[in-house]
Design an enzyme around this catalytic site. Structure first.
Site, mmCIF file in Angstrom:
data_model
loop_
_atom_site.group_PDB
_atom_site.id
_atom_site.type_symbol
_atom_site.label_atom_id
_atom_site.label_comp_id
_atom_site.label_asym_id
_atom_site.label_seq_id
_atom_site.Cartn_x
_atom_site.Cartn_y
_atom_site.Cartn_z
ATOM 1 N N LYS A 109 46.490 -6.638 -35.558
ATOM 2 C CA LYS A 109 45.133 -7.071 -35.205
ATOM 3 C C LYS A 109 44.195 -5.891 -35.328
ATOM 4 O O LYS A 109 44.625 -4.734 -35.180
ATOM 5 C CB LYS A 109 45.113 -7.574 -33.754
ATOM 6 C CG LYS A 109 43.997 -8.556 -33.496
ATOM 7 C CD LYS A 109 44.411 -9.924 -33.975
ATOM 8 C CE LYS A 109 43.423 -10.988 -33.659
ATOM 9 N NZ LYS A 109 44.068 -12.308 -33.796
HETATM 10 N N1 GLU Z 1 42.761 -14.517 -36.247
HETATM 11 C C1 GLU Z 1 43.606 -15.651 -36.432
HETATM 12 C C2 GLU Z 1 44.669 -15.691 -35.355
HETATM 13 O O1 GLU Z 1 44.528 -15.135 -34.291
HETATM 14 C C3 GLU Z 1 44.154 -15.750 -37.847
HETATM 15 C C4 GLU Z 1 45.030 -14.629 -38.285
HETATM 16 C C5 GLU Z 1 45.415 -14.687 -39.761
HETATM 17 O O2 GLU Z 1 45.105 -15.664 -40.417
HETATM 18 O O3 GLU Z 1 46.017 -13.721 -40.207
HETATM 19 O O4 GLU Z 1 45.670 -16.346 -35.493
#
Ligand code: GLU
Length: 428
Positions: A109
């Site tokens: 993240k």
């Molecule tokens: N931000 C989204 C999540 O928390 C998508 C992450 C992604 O598609 O890599 O799942």
């Protein structure tokens, strides 16, 4: 300690659930230590020239939690409240999310401390490009693949892709997902998380033998996840009696007309503020409504020890990451509320991200029917597995999801990293 001063830490909430699952699995201490910590944690500082000529500094993060199952994957958040503990928790949740749904990715993240609403498009582009430059050694289609999260969307992903490609002297579409279609994005990606939340919500309603046409729902948050969840569930006949965004919360016992509300929202500078056909309620009261389905789709730690005892919903489907803090888990369980955990409930986003990454890598472009059918298959399988494991170990669906994820990652990690045999688990 009074509950008023408990400061919730999403990373601690993740660790609390992790430990329960690890104890059940009798997980070895070394692997436990390894999986509790991120593989890599990077802080970057950079500055841009604002539209008014001033220079502003920014701090950003990228945390790579684990890469045992594949390249790390996870969104980038633009928000004033971004902090390293939050990013660490969100990165770990991505590892567990991909593992539960069987997506061959690890977890990561990122975040930048900023208020995206206070910046022009030009400034946001500069911020995104500077962040990408600072992390150009980290990102890569086979290394670490970002995506949108709170405060970011297809524009930011397009700039990231472009900057990364410029730095490498060739187009590299698969470095990021959640792009616009014209930048190599996938059909169905924008609405994927909300579609997934609604697929999971319908499965949960079915579990309690509640027909969608008889069900009521309250949805907290009207960003990408909340809006699309509301729209899909409305389409299935669920009566959405309350929604909120940062500006306002609304209630209408007869059900809100969601397509009309979305139209209003789009014409009203992306806020539901002032929507007429409903009654304004307090934000915190939306969570306490007597509904079949409650979808917290905004932020972490909105349901805690403080308000969990007053929740009246039969089902909670976690559209956001970490909306329920670990100190509320037991309270909700004792109230017999069915909680479908974030790492399963909102996995639709990363699932279609995986499809986008595959299409980019294979130079393919899939039809929407193919994407939606595959998404539904993956989530249905995930849901069935989580509930089967919950029965087997006599635990909540959340702990079941952690058991599945931990087992999978621990096995792969042990074999890869320590050249050990996969850990043996106690037979139940
Ligand atoms: N931000 C989204 C999540 O928390 C998508 C992450 C992604 O598609 O890599 O799942």
């Amino acid at each position: 300690m009074s509950s008023e001063i408990i400061k919730h830490n999403p990373f601690q909430s993740m660790i609390d659930r992790f430990n329960i699952a690890a104890d059940i699995l009798n997980l070895d201490d070394s692997i436990r230590q390894k999986l509790q910590r991120p593989e890599k944690q990077i802080t970057v500082n950079f500055s841009i020239v604002l539209d008014n000529g001033n220079v502003q500094n920014f701090e950003g993060y990228r945390v790579i939690h684990n890469t045992a199952l594949g390249p790390s994957k996870g969104g980038i958040r633009y928000d004033t409240a971004v902090n390293i503990d939050e990013v660490k928790a969100l990165a770990a949740w991505m590892t567990w999310k991909s593992a539960v749904t069987g997506i061959p990715f690890g977890g990561a993240k990122g975040g930048i401390i900023c208020d995206p609403r206070k910046h022009s498009k030009t400034e946001l582009e500069k911020i995104t490009r500077a962040y990408t430059k600072a992390l150009s050694d980290i990102f890569g289609p086979e290394k670490d693949v970002p995506a949108p999260d709170m405060g970011t969307g297809p524009d930011e992903m397009g700039w990231l892709m472009d900057e990364f490609s410029l730095l490498h002297g060739k187009p590299i579409h698969a470095v990021v997902t959640g792009k616009h279609l014209h930048s190599g994005g996938s059909l169905g990606r924008v609405e994927a998380t909300g579609r997934g939340v609604s697929i999971i919500s319908l499965l949960a309603l079915e579990k309690l033998k509640i027909r969608p046409a008889k069900a009521t729902a309250a949805i907290q948050g009207f960003g990408n996840v909340g809006l699309h969840s509301a729209l899909f569930l409305y389409g299935k006949g669920v009566k959405i009696v309350a929604v909120s965004d940062v500006s306002e919360a609304f209630y209408n016992p007869d059900g809100l007309n969601i397509p009309e509300l979305i139209l209003y929202y789009n014409l009203n500078n992306k806020t539901i503020k002032g929507y007429p056909n409903s009654v304004a309620i307090k934000h915190e009261d939306l969570l306490l409504l007597e509904v079949d389905l409650l979808i917290p789709a905004a932020k972490e730690d909105v349901i805690t020890q403080k308000n969990a005892g007053q929740i009246q919903a039969k089902i909670i489907v976690e559209g956001a990451n970490g909306p329920v803090s670990s100190d509320a888990d037991q309270i909700l369980h004792e109230k017999n509320i069915l909680v479908v955990p974030d790492i399963l409930a909102n996995a639709g986003g990363v699932t279609v991200s995986y499809f986008e990454w595959l299409q980019n890598s294979l130079l393919e472009s899939w039809r929407i029917h193919q994407i939606n059918t595959r998404l539904e298959d993956i989530l249905e399988k995930g849901f069935d597995t989580v509930f089967r494991v919950a029965v087997k170990y006599n635990v909540t669906p959340r702990i079941a999801a952690y058991i599945i994820a931990l087992k999978k990652v621990a096995e792969t990690q042990s074999v890869k990293e320590f050249a050990l045999e996969a850990p043996q688990y106690k037979q139940n």
